[in-house]
Scaffold this motif. Structure first.
Motif, PDB file in Angstrom:
ATOM      1  N   ARG A   1       0.828  -1.206   0.000  1.00 30.82           N
ATOM      2  CA  ARG A   1       0.000   0.000   0.000  1.00 30.82           C
ATOM      3  C   ARG A   1       0.863   1.256   0.000  1.00 30.82           C
ATOM      4  N   VAL A   2       1.878   1.275   0.829  1.00 30.78           N
ATOM      5  CA  VAL A   2       2.756   2.442   0.911  1.00 30.78           C
ATOM      6  C   VAL A   2       3.523   2.619  -0.394  1.00 30.78           C
ATOM      7  N   LEU A   3       4.028   1.539  -0.952  1.00 27.68           N
ATOM      8  CA  LEU A   3       4.792   1.621  -2.188  1.00 27.68           C
ATOM      9  C   LEU A   3       3.943   2.197  -3.329  1.00 27.68           C
ATOM     10  N   PHE A   4       2.717   1.703  -3.478  1.00 29.89           N
ATOM     11  CA  PHE A   4       1.849   2.207  -4.541  1.00 29.89           C
ATOM     12  C   PHE A   4       1.414   3.642  -4.273  1.00 29.89           C
ATOM     13  N   ALA A   5       1.150   3.985  -3.009  1.00 27.93           N
ATOM     14  CA  ALA A   5       0.769   5.358  -2.655  1.00 27.93           C
ATOM     15  C   ALA A   5       1.930   6.317  -2.916  1.00 27.93           C
ATOM     16  N   TRP A   6       3.130   5.887  -2.616  1.00 27.62           N
ATOM     17  CA  TRP A   6       4.322   6.692  -2.850  1.00 27.62           C
ATOM     18  C   TRP A   6       4.468   6.990  -4.342  1.00 27.62           C
ATOM     19  N   ALA A   7       4.360   5.962  -5.160  1.00 25.08           N
ATOM     20  CA  ALA A   7       4.467   6.160  -6.607  1.00 25.08           C
ATOM     21  C   ALA A   7       3.393   7.129  -7.093  1.00 25.08           C
ATOM     22  N   HIS A   8       2.166   6.926  -6.653  1.00 23.76           N
ATOM     23  CA  HIS A   8       1.063   7.799  -7.059  1.00 23.76           C
ATOM     24  C   HIS A   8       1.312   9.241  -6.615  1.00 23.76           C
ATOM     25  N   ALA A   9       1.827   9.425  -5.409  1.00 23.33           N
ATOM     26  CA  ALA A   9       2.069  10.763  -4.862  1.00 23.33           C
ATOM     27  C   ALA A   9       3.082  11.548  -5.682  1.00 23.33           C
ATOM     28  N   VAL A  10       4.004  10.863  -6.346  1.00 19.56           N
ATOM     29  CA  VAL A  10       5.022  11.543  -7.154  1.00 19.56           C
ATOM     30  C   VAL A  10       4.726  11.449  -8.647  1.00 19.56           C
ATOM     31  N   GLY A  11       3.485  11.059  -8.970  1.00 19.65           N
ATOM     32  CA  GLY A  11       3.060  11.034 -10.368  1.00 19.65           C
ATOM     33  C   GLY A  11       3.583   9.862 -11.173  1.00 19.65           C
ATOM     34  N   GLN A  12       3.860   8.768 -10.500  1.00 24.03           N
ATOM     35  CA  GLN A  12       4.370   7.575 -11.170  1.00 24.03           C
ATOM     36  C   GLN A  12       3.399   6.422 -10.982  1.00 24.03           C
ATOM     37  N   ARG A  13       3.626   5.362 -11.729  1.00 25.45           N
ATOM     38  CA  ARG A  13       2.817   4.162 -11.608  1.00 25.45           C
ATOM     39  C   ARG A  13       3.749   2.961 -11.587  1.00 25.45           C
ATOM     40  N   ILE A  14       3.471   2.049 -10.710  1.00 29.67           N
ATOM     41  CA  ILE A  14       4.237   0.805 -10.662  1.00 29.67           C
ATOM     42  C   ILE A  14       3.464  -0.207 -11.490  1.00 29.67           C
ATOM     43  N   ASN A  15       4.111  -0.724 -12.497  1.00 36.16           N
ATOM     44  CA  ASN A  15       3.486  -1.678 -13.397  1.00 36.16           C
ATOM     45  C   ASN A  15       3.862  -3.086 -12.963  1.00 36.16           C
ATOM     46  N   MET A  16       2.904  -3.796 -12.422  1.00 37.01           N
ATOM     47  CA  MET A  16       3.180  -5.143 -11.905  1.00 37.01           C
ATOM     48  C   MET A  16       3.580  -6.124 -13.001  1.00 37.01           C
ATOM     49  N   THR A  17       3.198  -5.859 -14.234  1.00 33.02           N
ATOM     50  CA  THR A  17       3.575  -6.789 -15.307  1.00 33.02           C
ATOM     51  C   THR A  17       5.072  -6.740 -15.585  1.00 33.02           C
TER      52      THR A  17
END
Length: 88
Positions: free
Chosen positions: A60-76
């Motif tokens: 949750r923190v990792l995805f929220a962090w990415a979102h907060a800085v305008g990034q997306r973590i692509n699980m694929t």
């Protein structure tokens, strides 16, 4: 080195690389650590430790962090392979 320890070591290397990319994204977005910590919902101290890759984040923190800085973590992009010592 056991497979479990090697896997943990690989995770730390991958996480440190991801943390560095998210740190650069934060700087590019001209956000302070305090801004991102607030958006993620964690303390500034905890966020500073995350950016330094001193602690492991929850998903949750990792995805929220990415979102907060305008990034997306692509699980694929993240590969999954069976552990050598995993039970069948």
């Amino acid at each position: 080195m056991s497979a479990a320890r090697n896997g943990a070591s690989n995770w730390r290397v991958e996480y440190a690389s991801l943390a560095m990319r998210l740190c650069r994204a934060r700087a590019a977005a001209k956000l302070r650590q305090a801004d991102v910590a607030q958006r993620v919902g964690i303390s500034l101290r905890q966020f500073a430790r995350l950016e330094a890759a001193e602690v492991d984040p929850t998903a949750r923190v990792l995805f929220a962090w990415a979102h907060a800085v305008g990034q997306r973590i692509n699980m694929t992009d993240m590969a999954c392979a069976p552990a050598e010592d995993a039970a069948p």
